[in-house]
Motif scaffolding. Structure first.
Motif, PDB file in Angstrom:
ATOM      1  N   VAL A   1      40.782  39.692  45.651  1.00  9.03           N
ATOM      2  CA  VAL A   1      40.314  38.309  45.580  1.00  9.03           C
ATOM      3  C   VAL A   1      41.204  37.543  44.598  1.00  9.03           C
ATOM      4  CG1 VAL A   1      38.352  36.854  44.896  1.00  9.03           C
ATOM      5  CG2 VAL A   1      37.936  39.051  46.007  1.00  9.03           C
ATOM      6  N   PRO A   2      41.644  36.332  44.947  1.00 12.02           N
ATOM      7  CA  PRO A   2      42.394  35.531  43.967  1.00 12.02           C
ATOM      8  C   PRO A   2      41.507  35.208  42.770  1.00 12.02           C
ATOM      9  CG  PRO A   2      42.406  34.488  46.152  1.00 12.02           C
ATOM     10  CD  PRO A   2      41.450  35.629  46.223  1.00 12.02           C
ATOM     11  N   VAL A   3      42.091  35.175  41.617  1.00 14.59           N
ATOM     12  CA  VAL A   3      41.283  35.044  40.394  1.00 14.59           C
ATOM     13  C   VAL A   3      40.470  33.755  40.382  1.00 14.59           C
ATOM     14  CG1 VAL A   3      43.064  33.988  38.925  1.00 14.59           C
ATOM     15  CG2 VAL A   3      41.326  35.474  37.901  1.00 14.59           C
ATOM     16  N   GLU A   4      41.024  32.688  40.956  1.00 17.34           N
ATOM     17  CA  GLU A   4      40.273  31.419  40.925  1.00 17.34           C
ATOM     18  C   GLU A   4      39.021  31.471  41.791  1.00 17.34           C
ATOM     19  OE1 GLU A   4      43.448  31.774  41.667  1.00 17.34           O
ATOM     20  OE2 GLU A   4      44.053  30.622  43.444  1.00 17.34           O
ATOM     21  N   ASP A   5      38.955  32.458  42.709  1.00 15.11           N
ATOM     22  CA  ASP A   5      37.756  32.616  43.536  1.00 15.11           C
ATOM     23  C   ASP A   5      36.827  33.715  43.012  1.00 15.11           C
ATOM     24  OD1 ASP A   5      38.819  30.671  45.177  1.00 15.11           O
ATOM     25  OD2 ASP A   5      39.773  32.128  46.521  1.00 15.11           O
ATOM     26  N   PHE A   6      37.274  34.423  41.998  1.00 16.15           N
ATOM     27  CA  PHE A   6      36.492  35.552  41.480  1.00 16.15           C
ATOM     28  C   PHE A   6      35.203  35.071  40.817  1.00 16.15           C
ATOM     29  CE2 PHE A   6      35.356  38.612  38.170  1.00 16.15           C
ATOM     30  CZ  PHE A   6      35.364  39.803  38.874  1.00 16.15           C
ATOM     31  N   VAL A   7      35.355  34.075  39.947  1.00 17.62           N
ATOM     32  CA  VAL A   7      34.184  33.557  39.234  1.00 17.62           C
ATOM     33  C   VAL A   7      33.508  32.520  40.118  1.00 17.62           C
ATOM     34  CG1 VAL A   7      33.362  32.428  37.146  1.00 17.62           C
ATOM     35  CG2 VAL A   7      35.332  33.953  37.032  1.00 17.62           C
ATOM     36  N   THR A   8      32.189  32.655  40.262  1.00 17.95           N
ATOM     37  CA  THR A   8      31.476  31.774  41.196  1.00 17.95           C
ATOM     38  C   THR A   8      30.509  30.833  40.498  1.00 17.95           C
ATOM     39  OG1 THR A   8      29.862  33.534  41.478  1.00 17.95           O
ATOM     40  CG2 THR A   8      31.635  33.425  43.100  1.00 17.95           C
ATOM     41  N   GLY A   9      30.262  31.036  39.233  1.00 18.04           N
ATOM     42  CA  GLY A   9      29.336  30.156  38.517  1.00 18.04           C
ATOM     43  C   GLY A   9      29.272  30.593  37.065  1.00 18.04           C
ATOM     44  N   VAL A  10      28.416  29.932  36.292  1.00 18.70           N
ATOM     45  CA  VAL A  10      28.293  30.277  34.874  1.00 18.70           C
ATOM     46  C   VAL A  10      27.761  31.704  34.754  1.00 18.70           C
ATOM     47  CG1 VAL A  10      27.192  29.685  32.691  1.00 18.70           C
ATOM     48  CG2 VAL A  10      27.884  27.872  34.263  1.00 18.70           C
ATOM     49  N   GLY A  11      28.593  32.602  34.282  1.00 18.32           N
ATOM     50  CA  GLY A  11      28.186  33.997  34.133  1.00 18.32           C
ATOM     51  C   GLY A  11      28.069  34.736  35.465  1.00 18.32           C
ATOM     52  N   LYS A  12      28.568  34.150  36.517  1.00 18.50           N
ATOM     53  CA  LYS A  12      28.446  34.781  37.840  1.00 18.50           C
ATOM     54  C   LYS A  12      29.816  34.993  38.451  1.00 18.50           C
ATOM     55  CE  LYS A  12      23.990  32.759  39.043  1.00 18.50           C
ATOM     56  NZ  LYS A  12      23.603  31.351  39.158  1.00 18.50           N
ATOM     57  N   ASN A  13      29.931  36.094  39.225  1.00 13.23           N
ATOM     58  CA  ASN A  13      31.187  36.335  39.922  1.00 13.23           C
ATOM     59  C   ASN A  13      30.904  37.010  41.254  1.00 13.23           C
ATOM     60  OD1 ASN A  13      30.954  39.215  39.447  1.00 13.23           O
ATOM     61  ND2 ASN A  13      31.536  38.762  37.319  1.00 13.23           N
TER      62      ASN A  13
ATOM     63  N   ALA B   1      29.730  42.602  43.812  1.00 14.55           N
ATOM     64  CA  ALA B   1      28.406  43.084  44.191  1.00 14.55           C
ATOM     65  C   ALA B   1      27.938  44.071  43.126  1.00 14.55           C
ATOM     66  CB  ALA B   1      28.470  43.760  45.553  1.00 14.55           C
ATOM     67  N   ALA B   2      26.643  44.390  43.148  1.00 14.70           N
ATOM     68  CA  ALA B   2      26.079  45.242  42.099  1.00 14.70           C
ATOM     69  C   ALA B   2      26.753  46.613  42.037  1.00 14.70           C
ATOM     70  CB  ALA B   2      24.582  45.403  42.328  1.00 14.70           C
ATOM     71  N   ASN B   3      27.361  47.025  43.132  1.00 12.13           N
ATOM     72  CA  ASN B   3      27.980  48.354  43.144  1.00 12.13           C
ATOM     73  C   ASN B   3      29.498  48.272  43.209  1.00 12.13           C
ATOM     74  OD1 ASN B   3      28.203  47.380  45.696  1.00 12.13           O
ATOM     75  ND2 ASN B   3      26.952  48.968  46.691  1.00 12.13           N
ATOM     76  N   GLU B   4      30.059  47.167  42.778  1.00 14.04           N
ATOM     77  CA  GLU B   4      31.520  47.014  42.799  1.00 14.04           C
ATOM     78  C   GLU B   4      32.076  46.953  41.372  1.00 14.04           C
ATOM     79  OE1 GLU B   4      32.922  44.741  46.795  1.00 14.04           O
ATOM     80  OE2 GLU B   4      32.050  43.462  45.236  1.00 14.04           O
ATOM     81  N   ILE B   5      33.332  47.346  41.262  1.00 11.94           N
ATOM     82  CA  ILE B   5      34.003  47.338  39.968  1.00 11.94           C
ATOM     83  C   ILE B   5      35.381  46.696  40.110  1.00 11.94           C
ATOM     84  CG2 ILE B   5      35.158  48.865  38.296  1.00 11.94           C
ATOM     85  CD1 ILE B   5      32.738  50.731  38.551  1.00 11.94           C
ATOM     86  N   LEU B   6      35.686  45.827  39.146  1.00 14.63           N
ATOM     87  CA  LEU B   6      37.047  45.276  39.088  1.00 14.63           C
ATOM     88  C   LEU B   6      37.949  46.383  38.566  1.00 14.63           C
ATOM     89  CD1 LEU B   6      39.084  42.832  39.029  1.00 14.63           C
ATOM     90  CD2 LEU B   6      38.405  42.559  36.627  1.00 14.63           C
TER      91      LEU B   6
ATOM     92  N   GLY C   1      37.152  42.445  31.017  1.00 20.62           N
ATOM     93  CA  GLY C   1      35.808  42.134  30.544  1.00 20.62           C
ATOM     94  C   GLY C   1      35.617  40.635  30.396  1.00 20.62           C
ATOM     95  N   ASN C   2      36.643  39.972  29.890  1.00 23.41           N
ATOM     96  CA  ASN C   2      36.609  38.517  29.735  1.00 23.41           C
ATOM     97  C   ASN C   2      36.406  37.854  31.094  1.00 23.41           C
ATOM     98  OD1 ASN C   2      38.797  35.872  28.839  1.00 23.41           O
ATOM     99  ND2 ASN C   2      36.920  36.322  27.753  1.00 23.41           N
ATOM    100  N   LEU C   3      37.092  38.406  32.103  1.00 16.16           N
ATOM    101  CA  LEU C   3      36.985  37.872  33.460  1.00 16.16           C
ATOM    102  C   LEU C   3      35.598  38.157  34.052  1.00 16.16           C
ATOM    103  CD1 LEU C   3      38.339  36.590  35.908  1.00 16.16           C
ATOM    104  CD2 LEU C   3      39.529  38.747  36.328  1.00 16.16           C
ATOM    105  N   CYS C   4      35.127  39.388  33.903  1.00 19.54           N
ATOM    106  CA  CYS C   4      33.856  39.768  34.535  1.00 19.54           C
ATOM    107  C   CYS C   4      32.647  39.164  33.831  1.00 19.54           C
ATOM    108  CB  CYS C   4      33.715  41.285  34.590  1.00 19.54           C
ATOM    109  SG  CYS C   4      34.904  42.026  35.723  1.00 19.54           S
ATOM    110  N   ASN C   5      32.789  38.851  32.525  1.00 20.32           N
ATOM    111  CA  ASN C   5      31.697  38.166  31.845  1.00 20.32           C
ATOM    112  C   ASN C   5      31.534  36.756  32.416  1.00 20.32           C
ATOM    113  OD1 ASN C   5      29.699  38.039  29.659  1.00 20.32           O
ATOM    114  ND2 ASN C   5      31.077  36.521  28.773  1.00 20.32           N
ATOM    115  N   SER C   6      32.639  36.259  32.955  1.00 20.73           N
ATOM    116  CA  SER C   6      32.629  35.020  33.747  1.00 20.73           C
ATOM    117  C   SER C   6      32.059  33.813  33.023  1.00 20.73           C
ATOM    118  CB  SER C   6      31.881  35.253  35.069  1.00 20.73           C
ATOM    119  OG  SER C   6      32.503  36.297  35.777  1.00 20.73           O
ATOM    120  N   SER C   7      32.353  33.735  31.741  1.00 22.56           N
ATOM    121  CA  SER C   7      31.970  32.536  30.993  1.00 22.56           C
ATOM    122  C   SER C   7      32.882  31.388  31.412  1.00 22.56           C
ATOM    123  CB  SER C   7      32.122  32.793  29.499  1.00 22.56           C
ATOM    124  OG  SER C   7      32.230  31.568  28.809  1.00 22.56           O
TER     125      SER C   7
END
Lengths: 161, 750, 288
Positions: free
Chosen positions: C145-157, C160-165, C112-118
Motif C-alpha cells: 500500500v502506498p504510504v499516503e493511503d496507509f493511514v485512514t483516520g486519526v489513529g486509524k490505518n 486488519a486486526a491480523n495484519e502486520i506492517l 511504529g510511528n506510522l502504525c500509531n497513525s497519529s
C-alpha cells in the motif's frame, strides 16, 4: 492473572523477578527490586527521571514492559560509579552544584553516561539537545550543562591513564 | 559589614553534604519508602468542573476482593471553621477538608471525590471504577472576570465578599477585597506630564516540580501514627492533618523525605490525611503516589490574573503616582495571594502616591498554592510592563528611569514599613554597566529589562546541635532541604564553631525530634533557620567555654574561643573543641546547643533581569538568546547554590512568560495535563543564564543573609514580555507569548 | 486497556498467527512508546501485546540501487545513525530524529510511528515525500500500500486486526533529487508537531525542478500528499513566487483543528511556511 517469570541482568548482576504483564520496568525496578534510585516523574516518557539503559541504549523505564527485560542487560543509576568512588560524571555534578532538589539527577547522570559513550566530545548544543528529555525544574540547566561539559573534558584524561 | 570579612567557609563552593546520596540514587524521596504489609491508595476524581454530587455509593468498591478501605469527605472529624497556618499563608480547615475530599459539590476537573486502598495499585485503580457517583452538572466559571459578573453561577452559596465597607447579603465569587495606599494618587496623576495605563493578563501556571506528591503512612491501633511524605513543611503537615483528624500533635509523627521540588506547591496537604484515614480503617500502612495528571489537575497551580495599572510621571522621569487594580483567581476556594500582589507591584519604586486594590476571586479551577514569591510575579509583571511603556513614552532608558525612582533606604513602602538598607540601586547599576546591556541586537531581536521585589520572611525555626565525644556534631534542623540548604547550615555552623566542615553533619529531623519549625518557603531557610543554627552554635561555644573553664578551674569569662580552640586567658592552657567534647563526661555530661527562634528582620531581595529574545516573524516562535539575572543576596553563603536559585527562578519565569499555561475546554476540563503539553522549558530551549550576585548585607543577620529563592521568578515575565514587544515593535499585554499569540502580534502590526 | 498477556514471537508469520488466534484484543508493539501509554488508560479491557522486537527481519535494513527496504521496528536511534541511509534520505532521517527525546529514540521506530497513525507523526510526511510503500503481511499473504493511503483516520490505518506492517520500501531517488522535513513545535524539543512538512524535489542540470512531492502533517486527520503544492514547484527554479505558491497550496489543502497545541489559523499559516522552507533545504541539498 499469572505472573511472568523474568530472568535478566541488572547492573551486571543476574536478576530474577515475577511481574504482571502490565507492569513497567520502572514499576519492577522500584517496587520489586527496591532500586528506587530510578524515579518516576510522569510515567509517560516526558521527563526522563526514570532513564535507564537496556542493552546499552538509553530509554525511559516507564515505557518498557517489565516482561520485555527477559535476557536483556539493564543499567540503572545504582550501577554508576563503583564502591570506591563516584564516577567522574557524578563528581562533576557535585562540584558544579548541578542539582538542587536532586530528583532529576539520577536520570541525568544515566543519560550523560550514555551520551558520553556515544559522543565523548559534545558541544554545548549537543548536550542540550541530547538531554532535552531530562527535565529539571530547579536549576535552569546552566550548571548541569557545565558539569556535563566538564565531565566530557575530564574523562579522556582519566581513560588515557 | 560590607568590608570583606575573612571567612573560612562562608562564600566557599563546598560539596553539599547530602550530595553523595543524590548522585548515587540512594536519597529517599516521597515515593521511595515501602513498609511491611503496605497497601496502595488511589483517588477518584471529578470529571466535571462544577457539579453537585447527588449520589455517592462506595459499597461495590468496598465489597471488591482486595479492597481494604474507602474514604470520603464525611470521614473527616467535625472540623471547625478555623484558620490554620498552611503553606505560606493561612487556610480555612473546612475549605481544606473540602478540597482534599469534596463535600457536596465538586469545584474543578480533578477534584477528589473518594479514595480507595487495596492490596495493589492496579486493584485500587479498578476499585475506583466501582464507585458510583451521580452529578448534577452546573455551568463552570473559568475566569475571574466571568466569576465577578453579576449573573455568574456562584461556587459557594455561603461566601460573602469581605473587605467591603458593608458586607453584602448576596453570595458572591469575590471572596475578599484588599486595599493599600499612601499619598493621593489623583493628586499625583494631576502633577504628571505623561500617563501610561494598560491591562495585563497572566495565565494559570503550575509549579512543575518533577516529583509528584507522595506519602506512606501508618496508623497504629494505639493511636500513634506516622506520615512519611515529600513536603516543604512537615510540621505544617502535622498541624493540618492532626486538626482534620482530631488528633493530638504528639500522636502524629511526620517525617520529611527528600523532596523533589516544591516551589511553594508542597506547602499544603492533599493525600496525607486521606492516606491516614485509609490506614486507620484498614489497619495497614498505606502508600499514595499521585500520577502526573493528578499533580496537574489537583495541586498547585498559581493564580491567573487580570491587572490594570496606571502610572504618571513628570517629563524628567519622576514618577508621581502609581495605581493598580489586581484581580487574582483563587481557584475553587478563597485565598489567592492577591494581597501580596498589591504589596509588591510598586515596591521597587519610591513614589509618594500609590494605590493598589486587590480582588480574591473563586473560579472552577484547582485551589491555588504558593508558587515562588506567591502573588508577586503577576502584579509586578503589570507594573514593570507599564514602567517600560513609560520609559518608551518618555524616551528614557528603562534602567535610568528605574534608577531615578528606585526604592532605597528610607523609602516608604505601600504595606507599612520604611526600607532599611536595600540593594536595588546596586542591581540596576550592575545591569546598566553589564556587557550584556551594551551588546548590539540583530534584526527580529529585542531586549527587555525588569525589576523584581520580594520581602523575604523570617519566622520560627528550631535547631539543635548535638556534639559527640570526638568533637564532631550533628546539626538537627526542621526545614526540609529543597535546594541545598543543608550545605549552608553546615557552613554557618562550622564558621561559628571554628571546626572543619566535615566534622558537622546537618540533618532534617522529624516532628518528634525537634520543636516546631516553619516550612521551607518565602526565602526564609538560609536566613531564619540559618540564624537558629548560628544561635545553636553560639550556645555550643558558650558551653565549650564553660567546660574548659571547669577543667582549668577558672571562670567562663576567662576563657576565649577562636578557630575551634579554647584559650585560658589566665594562663597558658588551650584545648580544642574535640578535646573539650571528649571530656564532657567529666564536666557535666554531653553538650547540646539550642537555637529556637522566631526570626525578625528579614531583608528584602531585589532582582533585575535582562533578556534578549529573537522572534521568527513567519511562525511566531521565540528564542531566548541571552539572559542575565542580577540579584541582591545580602551575603551568598554558598555562591553556587545562590547562582542556582537565580538561574532556576529565571527559567521558571521564562517558562511562565513563553509557553506555560493551563488550557481548558469550554466545559472546564483541563486539556493539557502532563509534561508533553504543559510545556516547561527543556535544556535545548535555553542559553546559559548569566548571573551577578550583589551583596548588600542585611544588618539583621550575622552574616548579612537576605534569602534568594523567590525574587528571581518575578522579573522574567516583564523582561521577556518587553523583549518580545521590542523584537516585534508592538505592545505585549498578555502571557504566555506562545507562538500563535506572537504570530498574531506580528500580523496585527503588519 | 490493560496488558494482560505478552508474547514475543521470532518470526512475522508467528506474529500473524498469534494475532489471528488471539482470545482478547491484540496489538503489536514495536518500540511501545505510544502503546504502553495508551494501555495505561482507564478502561480495564484486557490486551494481548505481541512484541515484534525479537524478530530480526523487523529491525534490519537493505540499501540497494533499488532503494531502501526497512524493518519497521528498527529503533530511531539506530535508524538515524545509518549514515548511508541519511546520505540518500536526509529528510527522512531528520523526521525520525525528531520523534521524542533521546530516551524515546531508543525505543520508538519508523514503523511504529506510522502504525500509531497519529495525524502529527513526524515520519509520515517524510515517507510521503519519498513515495514510500508499505508491505503488509496477513494470513493470506502480502500486500503493498502506498504510504499516503496507509493511514485512514486519526489513529486509524488500513491494517486488519491480523495484519502486520513488515517492511517499508522506499524507491531510490532519481539523480538530482533530495528531501527535507521540518516541523513546528513551540519548544525546541519534547513537543508533538503542530505542523509538519516533508518535501522532495528533483532538479535538472540548470536547477529547474522536474519533479516534486510534498507531504504535510498535523494539519488534517491524516498526513497527506499535496499534489497542488508539488505542481507549484515543478517547472520552476524554486524562486520565491513558486515557493509562495507551494506554501499557499499546502495551506489551502490543510484542514486543521484548534486544540491545546495550536489554532486552525496558526496551523494553516505555519504549514505553508514549513513547505517553503523545506523546499529550499531540499533544493540546496539537490544542488549538492
Amino acid at each position: 492473572m499469572a505472573k511472568v517469570h523474568v530472568t535478566t541482568s541488572v547492573n551486571g548482576e543476574e536478576t530474577e523477578y515475577l511481574c504482571e504483564p502490565h507492569e513497567t520496568l520502572l514499576d519492577v525496578l522500584r517496587n520489586n527490586l527496591q532500586l528506587t534510585g530510578t524515579k518516576e516523574g510522569c510515567g509517560s516518557g516526558d521527563c526522563g527521571a526514570c532513564s535507564v539503559t537496556v542493552d546499552g541504549r538509553l530509554t525511559c523505564s516507564c515505557l518498557v514492559l517489565a516482561v520485555e527485560a527477559e535476557g536483556r542487560e539493564i543499567g540503572t543509576i545504582e550501577g554508576v560509579g563503583d564502591k570506591e568512588k563516584l564516577s567522574v560524571i557524578q563528581q562533576k555534578f557535585l562540584e558544579h552544584a548541578a542539582l538542587q532538589c536532586g530528583i532529576c539527577t539520577p536520570g541525568l547522570i544515566v543519560s550523560t553516561q550514555a551520551m558520553l559513550k556515544d559522543n565523548p566530545t559534545p558541544t554545548e548544543e549537543d548536550v542540550r539537545y541530547y538531554l532535552a528529555g531530562n527535565l529539571c525544574r530547579c536549576t535552569g540547566y546552566d550548571k548541569i550543562v557545565r558539569a556535563v561539559m566538564d565531565a566530557a573534558e575530564t574523562l579522556p584524561s582519566e581513560r588515557g591513564a | 559589614m560590607s568590608e570583606a570579612q575573612d571567612y573560612k567557609y562562608i562564600g566557599q563552593r563546598t560539596i553539599r553534604p547530602d550530595g553523595f546520596d543524590k548522585v548515587t540514587g540512594r536519597a529517599s524521596y516521597g515515593a521511595d519508602l515501602s513498609l511491611p504489609g503496605m497497601i496502595w491508595g488511589k483517588t477518584l476524581r471529578s470529571p466535571h468542573a462544577h457539579a453537585r454530587i447527588t449520589r455517592l455509593d462506595t459499597s461495590k468498591a468496598e465489597a471488591m476482593p482486595g479492597v481494604l478501605a474507602v474514604a470520603v469527605h464525611s470521614d473527616f472529624a467535625a472540623v471547625s471553621d478555623e484558620a490554620i497556618q498552611a503553606g505560606e499563608g493561612s487556610a480555612n480547615l473546612i475549605d481544606l477538608a473540602s478540597n482534599i475530599l469534596a463535600k457536596n459539590k465538586v469545584l474543578y476537573h480533578g477534584h477528589a471525590v473518594a479514595a480507595v486502598a487495596a492490596k495493589t495499585e492496579a486493584l485500587a485503580e479498578q476499585a475506583l471504577a466501582l464507585i458510583e457517583v451521580e452529578y448534577e452538572v452546573l455551568p463552570p466559571v473559568m475566569t475571574a472576570l466571568a466569576a465577578m459578573a453579576a449573573d455568574a453561577p456562584v461556587l459557594h452559596d455561603d461566601m460573602f465578599t469581605t473587605g467591603l465597607e458593608e458586607t453584602p447579603d448576596k453570595a458572591s465569587n469575590i471572596a475578599n477585597r484588599v486595599e493599600f495606599k499612601i499619598g493621593d494618587v489623583e493628586a499625583g496623576f494631576a502633577e504628571a506630564d505623561v500617563i501610561v495605563e494598560g491591562t495585563y493578563k497572566t495565565p494559570t501556571c503550575h509549579q512543575g516540580y518533577i516529583e509528584p506528591h507522595a506519602c506512606t503512612v501508618r496508623y497504629d491501633e494505639d493511636g500513634q501514627s506516622m506520615i512519611w511524605c515529600c513536603t516543604q513543611g512537615h510540621f505544617d503537615v502535622r498541624t493540618s492533618t492532626a486538626k482534620l483528624l482530631g488528633m493530638e500533635l504528639s500522636k502524629l509523627k511526620v517525617v520529611a523525605s527528600e523532596i523533589g521540588g516544591g516551589f511553594g506547591g508542597k506547602t499544603t496537604v492533599y493525600q496525607e490525611p486521606v492516606a491516614l484515614i485509609l490506614s486507620k480503617k484498614s489497619g495497614r500502612p498505606v502508600k499514595m503516589v499521585m500520577d502526573r495528571d493528578e499533580v496537574q489537575l489537583a495541586t498547585g497551580p498559581t493564580s491567573a490574573s487580570h491587572n490594570w495599572v496606571k502610572i504618571g510621571a513628570r517629563k524628567d522621569g519622576t514618577i508621581t503616582a502609581m495605581q493598580g487594580k489586581f484581580i487574582y483567581e483563587a481557584g475553587a476556594f478563597k485565598g489567592s495571594p492577591v494581597m501580596m500582589g498589591c504589596m509588591t507591584a510598586f515596591t521597587p519604586y519610591e513614589v509618594p502616591n500609590l494605590y493598589a486594590e486587590g480582588f480574591d476571586v473563586v473560579v472552577n479551577k484547582p485551589k491555588v498554592a504558593a508558587y515562588r514569591a506567591p502573588g508577586a510575579p503577576q502584579g509586578e509583571f503589570a507594573a514593570e510592563m507599564a514602567v517600560n511603556e513609560l520609559a518608551a513614552k518618555l524616551g528614557m532608558d528603562p534602567i535610568e528611569l528605574r534608577l531615578k525612582n528606585a526604592a532605597k533606604e528610607g523609602t516608604q513602602t505601600i504595606y507599612g514599613p520604611k526600607f532599611k538598607r536595600v540593594g536595588l540601586v546596586e542591581c540596576l547599576e550592575a545591569a546598566r554597566d553589564s556587557e550584556h546591556y551594551k551588546a548590539a541586537l540583530a534584526e527580529n531581536q529585542g531586549r527587555g529589562v525588569a525589576s523584581g521585589f520580594w520581602f523575604n520572611v523570617g519566622g520560627q525555626s528550631s535547631v539543635v546541635i548535638n556534639m559527640n565525644p570526638d568533637g564532631t556534631g550533628t546539626i538537627v534542623e526542621g526545614s526540609p532541604d529543597i535546594g541545598g540548604s543543608r550545605a549552608s547550615m553546615q557552613m554557618m555552623a562550622a564558621e561559628e564553631l571554628g571546626i572543619p566542615l566535615e566534622k558537622l553533619k546537618p540533618i532534617v529531623a522529624d516532628t518528634e525530634m525537634l520543636a516546631y519549625s516553619q516550612g521551607t518557603g518565602g526565602s526564609r531557610t538560609t536566613f531564619a533557620t540559618g540564624m537558629a543554627v548560628i544561635e545553636a552554635a553560639q550556645d555550643v561555644v558558650r558551653q565549650l567555654k564553660e567546660r574548659a573553664a571547669a577543667l582549668w578551674n577558672v571562670t567562663a569569662e576567662q576563657v576565649d574561643y577562636a578557630d575551634g580552640v579554647a584559650y585560658n586567658t589566665a594562663g597558658e592552657d588551650k584545648m580544642t573543641c574535640a578535646e573539650i567534647c571528649s571530656k564532657a563526661d567529666r564536666t557535666g555530661g554531653q553538650i547540646t546547643g539550642r537555637g529556637n527562634i522566631n526570626a525578625r528582620g528579614a531583608g528584602p531581595s531585589f532582582a533585575v533581569h535582562i533578556c534578549d529574545l529573537e522572534v521568527d516573524p513567519e511562525t511566531g516562535k521565540t528564542d531566548v538568546i541571552r539572559y542575565t539575572a542580577i540579584q541582591d543576596a545580602g551575603k551568598a553563603i554558598h555562591p553556587s547554590y545562590v547562582e542556582g536559585q537565580l538561574q532556576g527562578g529565571a527559567v521558571q519565569g521564562i517558562g511562565w512568560a513563553l509557553n506555560e499555561e493551563y488550557v481548558y475546554s469550554p466545559e472546564g476540563k483541563l486539556e493539557n495535563m502532563g509534561f508533553l503539553d504543559y510545556r516547561i522549558p527543556v535544556a535545548s530551549d535555553l542559553p546559559m543564564i548569566d548571573t551577578v550576585v550583589i551583596e548588600v548585607p542585611n544588618a539583621f543577620h550575622p552574616f548579612g543573609v537576605r534569602g534568594v529563592g523567590e525574587s528571581g521568578i518575578i522579573p522574567p515575565l516583564a523582561a521577556v514580555g518587553t523583549a518580545a514587544a521590542n523584537a516585534i515593535g508592538t505592545h505585549v499585554t498578555e502571557l504566555p507569548l506562545s507562538p500563535p499569540r506572537v504570530l498574531k502580534l506580528v500580523q496585527e502590526k503588519g | 486497556m490493560a496488558v494482560a498477556d505478552y508474547k514475543a514471537p521470532s518470526t512475522v508469520s508467528e506474529a500473524v498467527s498469534l494475532l489471528a488466534s488471539a482470545q482478547m484484543k491484540a496489538k503489536v508493539m514495536a518500540g511501545g512508546t505510544d502503546l504502553i501509554i495508551q494501555s495505561k488508560s482507564q478502561t480495564a479491557e484486557p490486551l494481548l501485546v505481541v512484541d515484534l522486537k525479537r524478530i530480526e527481519t523487523m529491525k534490519d535494513y537493505q540499501l540497494t540501487d533499488e532503494g531502501l527496504s526497512l524493518g519497521p521496528a528498527m529503533c530511531c536511534a539506530e535508524f538515524t545513525a545509518l549514515e548511508d541511509v541519511k546520505a540518500v534520505y536526509p529528510g527522512l532521517t531528520e523526521a525520525a530524529y525528531l520523534i521524542g527525546s533521546t530516551q524515546v529514540q531508543g525505543r520508538a521506530s519508523v514503523g511504529g510511528n506510522l502504525c500509531n497513525s497519529s495525524p502529527a507523526a513526524d515520519t509520515i510526511p517524510a515517507l510521503i515525500a519519498n513515495g514510500a510503500q508499505c508491505v503488509i503481511e496477513g494470513p493470506d499473504g502480502d500486500r503493498t500500500v502506498p504510504v499516503e493511503d496507509f493511514v485512514t483516520g486519526v489513529g486509524k490505518n488500513c491494517l486488519a486486526a491480523n495484519e502486520i506492517l513488515k517492511r517499508i520500501v522506499i524507491p531510490r531517488p532519481a539523480p538530482g533529487t533530495a528531501d527535507a522535513y521540518l516541523r513546528f513545535i513551540p519548544r525546541t524539543e519534547m513537543d508533538i508537531a503542530v505542523a509538519g512538512a516533508g518535501v522532495s524535489v528533483t532538479l535538472d542540470a540548470d536547477g529547474t525542478c522536474t519533479a516534486a512531492r510534498v507531504g504535510i502533517g498535523a494539519v488534517a486527520p491524516t498526513a497527506m500528499l499535496v499534489p497542488a503544492a508539488a505542481a507549484a514547484l515543478v517547472g520552476t527554479k524554486l524562486d520565491d513566487t513558486a515557493l509562495e505558491a507551494a506554501a499557499k497550496a499546502a495551506s489551502e489543502a490543510s484542514n486543521p483543528i484548534t486544540d491545546r497545541r495550536g489554532t486552525v489559523e496558526f496551523r494553516r499559516h505555519v504549514v505553508g511556511v514549513l513547505v517553503k522552507r523545506a523546499a529550499k533545504i531540499a533544493q540546496s541539498r539537490a544542488q549538492g
